[in-house]
Design an enzyme around this catalytic site. Structure first.
Site, short mmCIF file in Angstrom:
data_model
loop_
_atom_site.label_atom_id
_atom_site.label_comp_id
_atom_site.label_asym_id
_atom_site.label_seq_id
_atom_site.Cartn_x
_atom_site.Cartn_y
_atom_site.Cartn_z
N ARG A 62 1.11 -1.25 0.03
CA ARG A 62 0.04 0.04 -0.07
C ARG A 62 0.70 1.08 -0.19
O ARG A 62 0.39 2.29 -0.75
CB ARG A 62 -0.77 -0.10 1.45
CG ARG A 62 -2.18 0.91 0.96
CD ARG A 62 -2.53 0.80 2.69
NE ARG A 62 -3.58 -0.15 2.30
CZ ARG A 62 -4.53 -0.94 1.66
NH1 ARG A 62 -4.94 0.18 1.35
NH2 ARG A 62 -5.18 -1.28 2.30
N ILE A 89 -8.32 1.96 1.41
CA ILE A 89 -7.84 2.36 2.52
C ILE A 89 -6.15 3.79 2.31
O ILE A 89 -5.68 2.06 1.79
CB ILE A 89 -7.60 1.50 3.63
CG1 ILE A 89 -9.29 1.30 4.39
CG2 ILE A 89 -7.22 2.61 5.00
CD1 ILE A 89 -9.23 -0.04 5.38
N LEU A 90 -6.71 4.94 2.55
CA LEU A 90 -5.49 5.40 1.79
C LEU A 90 -4.15 5.39 3.25
O LEU A 90 -4.81 5.66 4.15
CB LEU A 90 -5.99 6.83 2.01
CG LEU A 90 -6.42 7.02 0.61
CD1 LEU A 90 -7.36 8.90 1.05
CD2 LEU A 90 -5.38 7.00 -0.65
N HIS A 106 -19.18 9.58 3.00
CA HIS A 106 -19.45 8.55 3.02
C HIS A 106 -20.79 7.85 2.97
O HIS A 106 -21.26 9.13 3.97
CB HIS A 106 -18.86 8.11 4.83
CG HIS A 106 -18.96 6.51 4.82
ND1 HIS A 106 -18.34 5.98 5.10
CD2 HIS A 106 -19.92 6.15 6.26
CE1 HIS A 106 -18.65 4.50 5.60
NE2 HIS A 106 -19.77 5.41 6.01
N LEU A 141 -9.88 6.87 10.44
CA LEU A 141 -11.45 5.66 8.97
C LEU A 141 -12.54 6.59 9.56
O LEU A 141 -13.27 5.97 10.29
CB LEU A 141 -11.02 4.30 8.62
CG LEU A 141 -12.02 3.64 7.80
CD1 LEU A 141 -11.94 4.46 6.42
CD2 LEU A 141 -11.77 2.34 8.07
N GLN A 170 -29.15 12.43 -2.06
CA GLN A 170 -28.79 13.43 -1.16
C GLN A 170 -27.13 13.75 -1.79
O GLN A 170 -26.54 14.40 -1.23
CB GLN A 170 -29.10 12.75 -0.26
CG GLN A 170 -30.31 13.09 0.53
CD GLN A 170 -31.32 14.07 0.21
OE1 GLN A 170 -30.77 15.68 0.42
NE2 GLN A 170 -32.15 14.40 -0.74
#
Length: 213
Positions: A62, A89-90, A106, A141, A170
């Site tokens: 990663r 995931i960073l 999110h 996170l 939305q």
């Protein structure tokens, strides 16, 4: 001067499309994906936006991939990096490099339901209100400072698909608004909360008053 934005996505990029079509005071300098077959890249090409596909599967870890990703992003001199359905995931180093100029959306009313399968979990818990959140990304996170939220009712006959579709409408409304505020220099992070400059009534977190029925 127009705010320069780089968009990261992994799939269809519907939030990217909503941002691109919202008439915002921004220049989308590039769209980058970790999946070469992402449909969002096709739409970007159609709009004449520079694209780059960096396949994460071609890199050993990663950290190596995120370093290359960051270098690609920096080539475009962004003021803001927007995650629009970027499904990785960073690493902490990547997040630190773009701290304060990295936005995500999110599909839940954070801090409720971080992570995946948010609509299924909302139905399983029996909540009466669900929604979405635009927030600044931190190493924690799905828990960064909240910019804006929108709420929708949860109906007795909802499925994850019907609830998800209501939330997505939305998302397409509030994400462009958050990007607009950033581009206009109106977002200020103070003590882990977001204040909207020029709106003393925002009280750190501006929540959408609209509820889609």
């Amino acid at each position: 001067m127009s705010c320069r934005v780089v968009v990261l996505l992994s799939g269809r990029g519907s939030n990217f499309r909503a941002i691109a079509e919202a008439g915002l005071p921004i220049t989308i300098a590039a769209v980058v994906s970790n999946r070469p077959d992402a449909a969002g890249l096709v739409y970007a090409r159609e709009r004449g936006i520079a694209v780059c596909a960096l396949d994460h599967r071609a890199h050993a870890d990663r950290e190596t991939f995120d370093r290359l990703l960051a270098e690609e992003i920096e080539r475009h001199r962004p003021d803001l990096v927007v995650l629009a359905g970027y499904m990785r995931i960073l690493s902490p180093a990547f997040i630190a490099r773009f701290e304060g100029r990295l936005l995500n959306i999110h599909p839940s009313l954070l801090p409720m339901f971080p992570g995946l399968k948010t609509h299924e979990r909302a139905l399983a818990e029996g909540v009466k209100v669900h929604g979405c959140t635009v927030h600044f990304v931190t190493a924690d996170l799905d828990h960064g400072p909240i910019v804006i939220q929108a709420a929708v009712p949860v109906r007795a006959d909802d499925t994850p698909e019907t609830l998800g579709a209501r939330v997505l409408r939305q998302e397409h409304r509030i994400y462009p608004e958050a990007v607009r505020w950033f581009a206009e220099g109106r977002l200020a992070i103070e003590d882990g909360r977001v204040n909207l400059r020029g709106d003393p009534a925002s009280q750190s977190v501006l929540a959408s008053a609209d509820v889609a029925m």
